[in-house]
Scaffold this motif. Structure first.
Motif, PDB file in Angstrom:
ATOM      1  N   ARG A  76      35.711  48.311  73.784  1.00  0.00           N
ATOM      2  CA  ARG A  76      34.959  49.348  74.502  1.00  0.00           C
ATOM      3  C   ARG A  76      35.065  49.110  75.996  1.00  0.00           C
ATOM      4  O   ARG A  76      35.196  47.970  76.444  1.00  0.00           O
ATOM      5  N   VAL A  77      34.972  50.198  76.767  1.00  0.00           N
ATOM      6  CA  VAL A  77      35.016  50.113  78.220  1.00  0.00           C
ATOM      7  C   VAL A  77      33.711  50.623  78.798  1.00  0.00           C
ATOM      8  O   VAL A  77      33.224  51.689  78.426  1.00  0.00           O
ATOM      9  N   LYS A  78      33.141  49.836  79.694  1.00  0.00           N
ATOM     10  CA  LYS A  78      31.922  50.249  80.400  1.00  0.00           C
ATOM     11  C   LYS A  78      32.038  49.796  81.841  1.00  0.00           C
ATOM     12  O   LYS A  78      32.234  48.605  82.109  1.00  0.00           O
ATOM     13  N   ASP A  79      31.945  50.750  82.743  1.00  0.00           N
ATOM     14  CA  ASP A  79      32.046  50.470  84.180  1.00  0.00           C
ATOM     15  C   ASP A  79      33.349  49.735  84.514  1.00  0.00           C
ATOM     16  O   ASP A  79      33.376  48.826  85.350  1.00  0.00           O
ATOM     17  N   GLY A  80      34.418  50.118  83.837  1.00  0.00           N
ATOM     18  CA  GLY A  80      35.727  49.531  84.101  1.00  0.00           C
ATOM     19  C   GLY A  80      35.964  48.188  83.458  1.00  0.00           C
ATOM     20  O   GLY A  80      37.059  47.633  83.573  1.00  0.00           O
ATOM     21  N   LYS A  81      34.957  47.631  82.781  1.00  0.00           N
ATOM     22  CA  LYS A  81      35.091  46.334  82.126  1.00  0.00           C
ATOM     23  C   LYS A  81      35.268  46.534  80.628  1.00  0.00           C
ATOM     24  O   LYS A  81      34.608  47.389  80.019  1.00  0.00           O
ATOM     25  N   ILE A  82      36.144  45.743  80.034  1.00  0.00           N
ATOM     26  CA  ILE A  82      36.468  45.870  78.617  1.00  0.00           C
ATOM     27  C   ILE A  82      35.766  44.778  77.827  1.00  0.00           C
ATOM     28  O   ILE A  82      35.805  43.599  78.198  1.00  0.00           O
TER      29      ILE A  82
END
Length: 256
Positions: A76-82
């Motif tokens: 998953r990706v959130k705020d550009g972080k995986i």
């Protein structure tokens, strides 16, 4: 001259029809698109790569397929972080394998590297992944530069977008798509689907394969325990847990 001028439109039409027929024939004889959506530390993804997918390099099917690997899976990706299903180690190895594909576009090269890494995963030795460079006589620099820099992160984000764009959306990994059709739980029977979709002269291996079921049967089938789900958390199953037999390893061509 008048007679020649009258025949020109007919000749032009005949030429167009011949070209169109050739294009259709070329499409019929074209390779079948096959894509594997997976994650590096999913035990069943690893077993599929090592025990099943490698067979296309041995049984003549490689000439009939256009194979692509997408190392992302249930991340998953959130705020550009995986974030990855099996933790940061999986995110790292996903990026390493994405960098290998980028560094060596030739399928025969990057598949052998990924096969080597996933074979270590099957044997719970994934932390020895760097040994694959030496085993295969590959220069580690392009892959190392990639995963240590921004390139690796961008490749992982690209594969994330590609995975998230799947229609229908993937439900688990490994997720195998043949000729645009997801195989659901029947992914280990992928060769039969390739043979069914291929319009050229079928490879000999196709003669002994049973005709695959229709997609509607697969779409309503409930998933079993041989896949890694979106919401199953940081699972660390061993390949032969829950009574499942360990898939026989198939070594790609030119391997020791």
């Amino acid at each position: 001259m008048a007679a020649i001028r009258r025949f020109r439109p007919a000749l032009l039409l005949a030429a167009i029809l011949l070209l169109a027929a050739g294009a259709v024939e070329g499409k019929k004889g074209g390779k079948v698109d096959v894509a594997l959506y997976y994650e590096s530390l999913c035990p069943y993804s690893a077993m599929f790569v090592v025990g099943s997918l490698a067979k296309v390099f041995r049984d003549g099917l490689l000439d009939a397929v256009d194979l692509s690997l997408v190392p992302y899976g249930n991340a998953r990706v959130k705020d550009g972080k995986i974030s990855c299903q099996h933790g940061s180690e999986e995110c790292f190895l996903n990026t390493v394998e994405a960098c290998a594909i980028d560094a060596w576009p030739d399928l025969r090269v990057h598949f052998r590297f990924i096969y080597c890494v996933e074979d270590l995963v099957v044997n719970h030795k994934q932390r020895e992944w760097e040994s694959c460079f030496g085993k295969l006589n590959l220069d580690p620099k392009p892959v190392t530069d990639c995963y240590k820099g921004e390139r690796g992160h961008q490749l992982s984000l690209k594969y994330g977008r590609q995975t998230d764009a799947l229609q229908p959306p993937h439900k688990y990994v490994p997720w195998v798509v043949v000729d645009g059709q997801p195989l659901y739980e029947d992914y280990e029977n992928f060769e039969a689907y390739i043979c069914k979709a291929y319009k050229g002269h079928p490879p000999k291996v196709c003669e002994g394969l049973a005709r695959p079921p229709t997609p509607t049967v697969l779409e309503v089938a409930e998933a079993g325990n041989r896949v890694s789900y979106y919401d199953s958390g940081d699972i660390r199953l061993k390949p032969d847990e829950d009574g499942h037999a360990k898939i026989k390893k198939v070594v790609p061509d030119d391997d020791d």
